[in-house]
Write a protein that holds these residues in place. Structure first.
Motif: not given
Length: 166
Positions: A2-6, A75-80, A146-158
């Motif tokens: 999951n990812f979240r933007l409040p 882009h989110l990281r660059h915005w910071q 949260t998006m970074e974690r979600a993308l890591e978890l969605a990576s195909p198993a190496r």
């Protein structure tokens, strides 16, 4: 996954779940569920501070390109660092639905330095949704993390190299 933007004020939220990796036209994609909610107005003569949900949109099957989700994260990281406005079209080419996410100054919103608007545009053959709310650096940082974690978890198993027997 999951990812979240409040929102800056805490009244609006975008929540997403990566349901699973998929392939469209041989391109790596992700099947997402997106839900955006907003609470703000009291509906009755209840005590001050009690709010009710004003809206809730659930998009149960949004297909996006995996590399464009990674672009969004970049882009989110660059915005910071730069606070530069950006928008990313996430959908595969030729797909019947569109999904775009933008961060930037927007007329008619209470935007200002370090307080851009987030906008989600989604459209398909039968539906069009646009949701906008103001965010700040901490909101965007939570979204990126949260998006970074979600993308890591969605990576195909190496695949691990086979264990050789002696």
């Amino acid at each position: 996954m999951n990812f979240r933007l409040p929102s800056n004020a805490g009244y609006d939220t975008l929540e997403g779940a990566i349901l699973r990796p998929v392939r469209i036209n041989d391109e790596p994609c992700l099947l997402l569920e997106l839900r955006t909610t907003g609470t703000y107005f009291s509906r009755d003569r209840s005590p001050a501070g009690k709010v009710v949900e004003d809206y809730a949109f659930r998009l149960p099957q949004v297909v996006v390109l995996r590399d464009r989700m990674e672009d969004l994260l970049d882009h989110l990281r660059h915005w910071q660092v730069t606070q530069e406005d950006f928008g990313v079209d996430l959908e595969p080419e030729g797909h019947e639905a569109t999904c775009t996410m933008e961060v930037g100054m927007r007329e008619g919103m209470h935007c200002g330095p370090y307080k851009p608007a987030f906008t989600l545009y989604y459209s398909s053959v039968k539906t069009r949704v646009e949701v906008t709310f103001v965010v700040d650096p901490s909101c965007l940082l939570e979204w990126a993390e949260t998006m970074e974690r979600a993308l890591e978890l969605a990576s195909p198993a190496r695949r691990r190299p086979p264990i050789s027997s002696r």
